[in-house]
Design a protein around this motif. Structure first.
Motif, PDB file in Angstrom:
ATOM      1  N   UNK A   1       0.821  -1.220   0.000  1.00  0.00           N
ATOM      2  CA  UNK A   1       0.000   0.000   0.000  1.00  0.00           C
ATOM      3  C   UNK A   1       0.850   1.263   0.000  1.00  0.00           C
ATOM      4  N   UNK A   2       2.188   1.115  -0.082  1.00  0.00           N
ATOM      5  CA  UNK A   2       3.057   2.275  -0.178  1.00  0.00           C
ATOM      6  C   UNK A   2       3.798   2.646   1.087  1.00  0.00           C
ATOM      7  N   UNK A   3       3.557   1.939   2.181  1.00  0.00           N
ATOM      8  CA  UNK A   3       4.243   2.260   3.437  1.00  0.00           C
ATOM      9  C   UNK A   3       5.647   1.677   3.392  1.00  0.00           C
ATOM     10  N   UNK A   4       6.600   2.417   3.952  1.00  0.00           N
ATOM     11  CA  UNK A   4       7.975   1.937   4.015  1.00  0.00           C
ATOM     12  C   UNK A   4       8.446   1.936   5.467  1.00  0.00           C
ATOM     13  N   UNK A   5       9.063   0.849   5.882  1.00  0.00           N
ATOM     14  CA  UNK A   5       9.521   0.692   7.254  1.00  0.00           C
ATOM     15  C   UNK A   5      10.971   1.140   7.379  1.00  0.00           C
ATOM     16  N   UNK A   6      11.340   1.698   8.539  1.00  0.00           N
ATOM     17  CA  UNK A   6      12.747   2.073   8.749  1.00  0.00           C
ATOM     18  C   UNK A   6      13.604   0.821   8.872  1.00  0.00           C
ATOM     19  N   UNK A   7      14.911   0.949   8.795  1.00  0.00           N
ATOM     20  CA  UNK A   7      15.786  -0.228   8.892  1.00  0.00           C
ATOM     21  C   UNK A   7      15.534  -1.014  10.180  1.00  0.00           C
ATOM     22  N   UNK A   8      15.628  -2.308  10.066  1.00  0.00           N
ATOM     23  CA  UNK A   8      15.364  -3.234  11.168  1.00  0.00           C
ATOM     24  C   UNK A   8      16.390  -3.057  12.279  1.00  0.00           C
ATOM     25  N   UNK A   9      15.892  -2.905  13.528  1.00  0.00           N
ATOM     26  CA  UNK A   9      16.730  -2.893  14.739  1.00  0.00           C
ATOM     27  C   UNK A   9      17.984  -2.032  14.579  1.00  0.00           C
TER      28      UNK A   9
ATOM     29  N   UNK B   1      23.053  -9.916  19.946  1.00  0.00           N
ATOM     30  CA  UNK B   1      22.802  -8.633  20.577  1.00  0.00           C
ATOM     31  C   UNK B   1      21.343  -8.549  21.014  1.00  0.00           C
ATOM     32  N   UNK B   2      21.124  -8.041  22.239  1.00  0.00           N
ATOM     33  CA  UNK B   2      19.771  -7.934  22.763  1.00  0.00           C
ATOM     34  C   UNK B   2      19.403  -9.134  23.611  1.00  0.00           C
ATOM     35  N   UNK B   3      18.243  -9.017  24.250  1.00  0.00           N
ATOM     36  CA  UNK B   3      17.721 -10.130  25.043  1.00  0.00           C
ATOM     37  C   UNK B   3      16.347 -10.497  24.489  1.00  0.00           C
ATOM     38  N   UNK B   4      15.323  -9.731  24.825  1.00  0.00           N
ATOM     39  CA  UNK B   4      14.047  -9.881  24.114  1.00  0.00           C
ATOM     40  C   UNK B   4      14.025  -8.969  22.899  1.00  0.00           C
ATOM     41  N   UNK B   5      14.957  -8.059  22.805  1.00  0.00           N
ATOM     42  CA  UNK B   5      15.103  -7.130  21.697  1.00  0.00           C
ATOM     43  C   UNK B   5      16.336  -6.299  21.967  1.00  0.00           C
ATOM     44  N   UNK B   6      16.597  -5.308  21.119  1.00  0.00           N
ATOM     45  CA  UNK B   6      17.784  -4.488  21.333  1.00  0.00           C
ATOM     46  C   UNK B   6      17.564  -3.438  22.412  1.00  0.00           C
ATOM     47  N   UNK B   7      16.331  -3.233  22.815  1.00  0.00           N
ATOM     48  CA  UNK B   7      16.057  -2.323  23.927  1.00  0.00           C
ATOM     49  C   UNK B   7      16.115  -3.111  25.231  1.00  0.00           C
ATOM     50  N   UNK B   8      16.579  -2.522  26.336  1.00  0.00           N
ATOM     51  CA  UNK B   8      17.066  -1.145  26.440  1.00  0.00           C
ATOM     52  C   UNK B   8      18.517  -1.029  26.009  1.00  0.00           C
ATOM     53  N   UNK B   9      18.957   0.219  25.864  1.00  0.00           N
ATOM     54  CA  UNK B   9      20.353   0.492  25.546  1.00  0.00           C
ATOM     55  C   UNK B   9      20.731   1.815  26.208  1.00  0.00           C
ATOM     56  N   UNK B  10      22.003   1.960  26.484  1.00  0.00           N
ATOM     57  CA  UNK B  10      22.504   3.163  27.139  1.00  0.00           C
ATOM     58  C   UNK B  10      23.762   3.615  26.409  1.00  0.00           C
ATOM     59  N   UNK B  11      24.016   4.929  26.434  1.00  0.00           N
ATOM     60  CA  UNK B  11      25.202   5.483  25.796  1.00  0.00           C
ATOM     61  C   UNK B  11      25.972   6.321  26.807  1.00  0.00           C
ATOM     62  N   UNK B  12      27.271   6.377  26.611  1.00  0.00           N
ATOM     63  CA  UNK B  12      28.075   7.299  27.412  1.00  0.00           C
ATOM     64  C   UNK B  12      27.769   8.727  26.974  1.00  0.00           C
ATOM     65  N   UNK B  13      28.129   9.688  27.802  1.00  0.00           N
ATOM     66  CA  UNK B  13      27.784  11.081  27.519  1.00  0.00           C
ATOM     67  C   UNK B  13      28.421  11.588  26.239  1.00  0.00           C
TER      68      UNK B  13
END
Length: 815
Positions: A228-236, A313-325
């Motif tokens: 129908x024309x919808x496009x999904x962003x890159x996976x994970x 990578x991930x457990x049930x998914x790639x979330x959660x994730x944390x970054x250094x400042x």
């Protein structure tokens, strides 16, 4: 009444669906026809099956506070989804006032949107208040409007985002660039100039590429959306907070065989059915491979993330994730050994190198929450120096504090024969964590209570003393929310106050404000009013306890016909979702209305004259680890003996239960348990309704291994040596071998495009029933995924099946 049945001779590989017609008034053998269910009772049951309509009869079933900036004030929607207003509350004293003049705002929205907006139907998205002026955004007919109000109110259309909605773009945090997939590679687009360049070049196509979606649950609806024309962003795929790096998976599913689904009724009205194929690895087959890369956007330099051997990578998914400042370090979870090993990793994005901060291995799984459907109970402090980690190493789920730099355990935060359920918030300023726990307070061990504890393990404090279930979730979304609760910030910006909802199955929701220092009650914000719900005929269940064979207390709820007629005896239905992934027994008022994942409504069945029970058997989560592990190696069959025992104990307790008329209903994996119950206890369960069930687990997709074990085939390997070989440790889950045991009346509902419970698995069991000469009823739903279409029709057919064969009466409609 007309019912579909399946029958045939003993022909292996043949499926013959024949129609059996029962004409009311001419019952088999000349017996008189069964009496009809009174039409009024039937219509009331139909109304009670409409969960969404019932929820609109319960104002303030779940209040979600939205904090106003950094102040200890919040606004919330008061009422129901279709009839509400908005209120602002001062958390310090509980004082309430209207958030704005709803008539003035509705008038301004109507004027701006050229569409009528009712004052008590405003769909507010956000609200900010500064003195006597407020700014709000609201949705009207799929568009967003920003309104500013004081003496007058003005609304204007908010332009739709130019990028990042249905266009396949994943926009960077600074909104300067976006990434997307083209030809199996990840591309970068400058959102100001439109210039594009490839960040990867070795991707091949939609089966071997960067950011492509591996086929599986959800593939067919995604393809329909794309058509129908919808496009999904890159996976994970995800950006670093500074927009300098992007992390993307490389997916290779070329060696995964295709699984066919049928579209018998093409949406365009054409007559020729279509075959819809996706790549799907079944048990014992090689799955798709996924590796991860960190890419420097400015230079295009890519580095493969050096995960530990065998880890994903991930457990049930790639979330959660944390970054250094500074955006140089990514902290993320990983897993291996079918979830038996859990990692907390420090990824240096500049070169893809990995430092293992924490590795925990527990058999059979290193669970990071008491239930798989809730987010991992893992959190970091704001300075990224400490990690809060959930573990069941003691036999109970508890929290531990680790030093991120050294990986050393600094402090066990909680302990004892009770369970941490979800981390709610981490207060860096006070060095404390807020969490829900169950089993520590007397009474129902499934009730969640709110606690806090200091980082040094001292100061464990109960903040929610009500004897009820406190509807607080974790810090991320649930995979399968079942109690009506949603995630929100429960702790005020200052950390001084907490706002939460609580209820039981027979006591409606109350919303309160308490102090986090000493749990002092500030105010009761709302009380849900069940008057309209009760007027519609709803009657809540009551809790009960029984004993398993080893003396373990089991908890459940029972729905009763109302009123109970003295001397009458009623059939009983076991409404189950027997799974090690989630508990089925309601603990809140809203969950009791919603029920389980079966095709039928427990309140509706009670209105028709059935007793309905839901019980958490051994092998289900949210108790001790030993209680949960009773299901390991017996997925789909575990706990059914507890269900039988519970019903027998209830029958001794309540004389109105008729043990000669016992039914069972379940959906999804609960449907498979329903089938197993009918086969394993054929003299006890007389009628079953299995909605969207797999026919076994030996012929399903991969994913059950953490709860059943890695498949072991003759010869010792884990890969299936031939297309028709069943793994030795999965033979007990092959219902095809036990189809001959069926005695009772069984209705199976199947969707032909069900990616959750594969049609091949279900139909192979249907074939086994035919092969063994068994009579059963079968509804094949064209174009249906997992509980996706025709739900009202299927609910009616399911109720009618139970009415006919368990209540021994005739449904009044569609005869």
């Amino acid at each position: 009444m007309r019912t579909s049945t399946a029958s045939s001779g003993k022909r292996t590989g043949a499926i013959a669906l024949l129609a059996s017609f029962v004409i009311l008034g001419v019952a088999p053998g000349g017996a008189p026809p069964p009496p009809p269910v009174p039409r009024g009772e039937y219509q009331r049951a139909e109304r009670l099956s409409q969960v969404q309509a019932l929820s609109n009869l319960l104002p303030n079933a779940f209040v979600v506070p939205h904090w106003l900036g950094n102040r200890d004030r919040f606004w919330y929607e008061r009422g129901t989804a279709i009839d509400h207003d908005y209120v602002v509350v001062d958390a310090a004293n509980g004082h309430k006032r209207p958030a704005f003049d709803p008539v003035a705002l509705a008038t301004a929205l109507t004027r701006a949107a050229h569409a009528s907006v009712r004052p008590r139907a405003i769909a507010l998205d956000s609200l900010e208040i500064a003195g006597s002026t407020y700014t709000a955004t609201a949705a009207v007919a799929g568009k967003t409007y920003r309104c500013t109000g004081s003496a007058t109110v003005q609304c204007a259309l908010v332009p739709a985002p130019r990028f990042g909605t249905g266009d396949g773009l994943l926009v960077a945090p600074d909104a300067s660039d976006a990434v997307f997939v083209r030809g199996g590679n990840l591309w970068l687009r400058n959102l100001k100039t439109g210039a594009e360049r490839a960040l990867t070049t070795d991707g091949v196509n939609d089966d071997d590429g960067y950011g492509i979606y591996p086929d599986g649950i959800g593939t067919l609806p995604m393809r329909q959306a794309e058509a129908a024309g919808y496009r999904f962003p890159p996976f994970e795929t995800f950006w670093s907070p500074d927009s300098r790096s992007v992390v993307v998976p490389l997916v290779d599913q070329r060696n995964v065989a295709e699984y066919p689904f049928i579209e018998d009724v093409p949406p365009d009205g054409s007559f020729r059915p279509r075959v819809l194929e996706e790549r799907l690895a079944l048990l014992g087959e090689k799955p798709a491979t996924i590796s991860w890369y960190a890419i420097d956007v400015a230079t295009g330099v890519s580095h493969k993330i050096a995960l530990p051997s065998g880890a994903s990578l991930g457990y049930t998914g790639i979330e959660p994730q944390w970054w250094s400042s500074d955006g140089s370090e990514l902290y993320i979870l990983a897993s291996a050994d079918e979830l038996a090993t859990a990692y907390f990793l420090d990824v240096h994005v500049a070169d893809g190198s990995v430092r293992i901060v924490l590795r925990e291995h527990l058999e059979p799984r290193a669970d990071l929450n008491s239930t798989f459907y809730e987010p991992p109970n893992v959190a970091m402090t704001g300075d990224r120096k400490h990690l809060i980690w959930f573990s069941q190493r003691s036999g109970w789920g508890h929290l531990y504090l680790y030093n991120v730099e050294t990986g050393a355990l600094e402090q066990q935060l909680t302990g004892g024969n009770w369970l941490v359920r979800n981390i709610v918030d981490v207060d860096d300023a006070r060095d404390r964590v807020y969490f829900t726990g169950s089993g520590r307070e007397p009474g129902n061990p499934y009730y969640r209570y709110l606690y806090r504890v200091n980082f040094d393990g001292t100061g464990l404090t109960l903040l929610s003393p009500e004897h009820a279930d406190h509807m607080l979730t974790g810090m991320g979304p649930s995979i399968l929310p079942v109690d009506g609760a949603v995630a929100y910030d429960a702790i005020s910006p200052s950390g001084k106050y907490v706002v939460y909802n609580y209820s039981t199955v027979d006591d409606p929701t109350q919303t309160v404000i308490r102090m986090t220092s000493d749990a002092r009650l500030i105010a009761t914000v709302e009380r849900a009013n069940p008057a309209a719900l009760y007027a519609a005929g709803y009657r809540p269940p009551t809790e009960f306890t029984v004993r398993a064979s080893d003396g373990t207390p089991l908890w459940g709820v029972i729905y009763r016909p109302s009123p109970i007629v003295k001397g009458a005896r009623y059939p009983i239905v076991d409404d189950e979702y027997t799974s090690p992934l989630v508990t089925a027994v309601p603990t809140t008022f809203t969950q009791a209305i919603n029920g389980t994942l079966s095709q039928v409504s427990a309140p509706a069945l009670a209105a028709l004259g059935f007793v309905v029970v839901i019980v958490n058997a051994r092998g289900t989560p949210n108790r001790s680890r030993a209680f949960l592990d009773a299901s390991y190696g017996n997925f789909g069959r575990f706990g059914l003996d507890d269900h039988v025992s519970a019903i027998r104990q209830l029958a001794r307790r309540f004389s109105y239960i008729d043990l000669s008329r016992v039914g069972i209903v379940g959906g999804s994996f609960g449907g498979e348990s329903c089938i197993r119950a009918m086969l394993d206890f054929p003299n006890f369960f007389k009628v079953g309704v299995a909605a969207y069930p797999p026919g076994g687990l030996h012929n399903m997709y991969q994913g059950v291994e953490p709860w059943q074990g890695v498949p072991v085939y003759p010869g010792g390997g884990s890969l299936r040596p031939a297309p028709n070989v069943v793994a030795l440790n999965y033979r007990s889950l092959d219902s095809n071998l036990d189809a001959w045991r069926l005695k009772g009346k069984l209705l199976i509902i199947m969707g032909e495009q069900d990616e959750n419970a594969l049609p091949g698995s279900t139909l192979q069991f249907v074939n086994a029933l035919i092969r063994d000469g068994k009579d059963f009823s079968f509804i094949y739903v064209p174009n249906s995924g997992h509980f996706t279409i025709y739900q009202d029709y299927l609910a009616r057919r399911s109720r009618d099946f139970l009415i006919q064969y368990l209540l021994n009466e005739a449904p009044p409609g569609n005869l």
